[in-house]
Design a protein around this motif. Structure first.
Motif, PDB file in Angstrom:
ATOM      1  N   GLY A  74      -3.259 -29.009   4.271  1.00 21.69           N
ATOM      2  CA  GLY A  74      -2.402 -30.092   3.828  1.00 21.69           C
ATOM      3  C   GLY A  74      -0.922 -29.927   4.132  1.00 21.69           C
ATOM      4  O   GLY A  74      -0.131 -30.825   3.900  1.00 21.69           O
ATOM      5  N   LYS A  75      -0.531 -28.746   4.655  1.00 28.31           N
ATOM      6  CA  LYS A  75       0.885 -28.488   4.956  1.00 28.31           C
ATOM      7  C   LYS A  75       1.157 -28.735   6.436  1.00 28.31           C
ATOM      8  O   LYS A  75       0.441 -28.227   7.300  1.00 28.31           O
ATOM      9  N   LEU A  76       2.216 -29.519   6.709  1.00 23.78           N
ATOM     10  CA  LEU A  76       2.600 -29.793   8.085  1.00 23.78           C
ATOM     11  C   LEU A  76       2.916 -28.502   8.820  1.00 23.78           C
ATOM     12  O   LEU A  76       3.638 -27.641   8.299  1.00 23.78           O
ATOM     13  N   GLN A  77       2.381 -28.367   9.999  1.00 19.08           N
ATOM     14  CA  GLN A  77       2.717 -27.227  10.843  1.00 19.08           C
ATOM     15  C   GLN A  77       3.954 -27.589  11.665  1.00 19.08           C
ATOM     16  O   GLN A  77       4.157 -28.745  12.026  1.00 19.08           O
ATOM     17  N   PRO A  78       4.786 -26.604  11.953  1.00 21.15           N
ATOM     18  CA  PRO A  78       6.032 -26.896  12.682  1.00 21.15           C
ATOM     19  C   PRO A  78       5.773 -27.221  14.144  1.00 21.15           C
ATOM     20  O   PRO A  78       4.732 -26.873  14.702  1.00 21.15           O
ATOM     21  N   SER A  79       6.748 -27.867  14.751  1.00 21.35           N
ATOM     22  CA  SER A  79       6.700 -28.073  16.195  1.00 21.35           C
ATOM     23  C   SER A  79       6.604 -26.723  16.864  1.00 21.35           C
ATOM     24  O   SER A  79       7.170 -25.741  16.390  1.00 21.35           O
ATOM     25  N   GLY A  80       5.885 -26.686  17.962  1.00 20.74           N
ATOM     26  CA  GLY A  80       5.794 -25.436  18.690  1.00 20.74           C
ATOM     27  C   GLY A  80       4.523 -25.361  19.506  1.00 20.74           C
ATOM     28  O   GLY A  80       3.761 -26.326  19.609  1.00 20.74           O
ATOM     29  N   VAL A  81       4.297 -24.186  20.072  1.00 18.71           N
ATOM     30  CA  VAL A  81       3.143 -23.953  20.939  1.00 18.71           C
ATOM     31  C   VAL A  81       2.068 -23.238  20.138  1.00 18.71           C
ATOM     32  O   VAL A  81       2.336 -22.275  19.417  1.00 18.71           O
TER      33      VAL A  81
END
Length: 103
Positions: A74-81
């Motif tokens: 339920g937690k947004l993951q950060p931008s990235g690879v």
């Protein structure tokens, strides 16, 4: 129709020469590319799909199909690879590569 078949007995086969795996998605709620999906992945074959973050933590797992919304519990993951592994369960080598999440 397929040779030798008539009417409702026709069989159509979709041949996918190479599985297309998207390398980016943008789960920002605009309705475009909000979910990471691998089209043509046959759910009946039981393929396993795993996605890992840069720390090696498993952030997504699915058996049979893909539909990742860019969240972990339920937690947004950060931008990235991120790194993906796809096991088609057919004796072929694992498919692996990178995936970019853009917010």
């Amino acid at each position: 129709s397929v040779w030798g078949c008539t009417g409702s007995d026709s069989v159509y086969v979709k041949v996918v020469p190479e599985l297309f795996i998207p390398t980016a998605f943008t789960p920002n709620g605009d309705g475009l590319n909000d979910r990471w999906r691998i089209p043509d992945l046959d759910p009946s074959k039981g393929a396993e799909v795993k996605v890992f973050n840069r720390l090696g933590q498993l952030v997504y797992f699915s058996r049979g199909m893909t539909d990742w919304d860019g969240k972990l519990r339920g937690k947004l993951q950060p931008s990235g690879v991120f790194i993906y592994l796809v096991d088609l369960k057919n004796g072929l080598p694992l498919l692996k590569g990178s995936l970019t999440l853009v917010r």
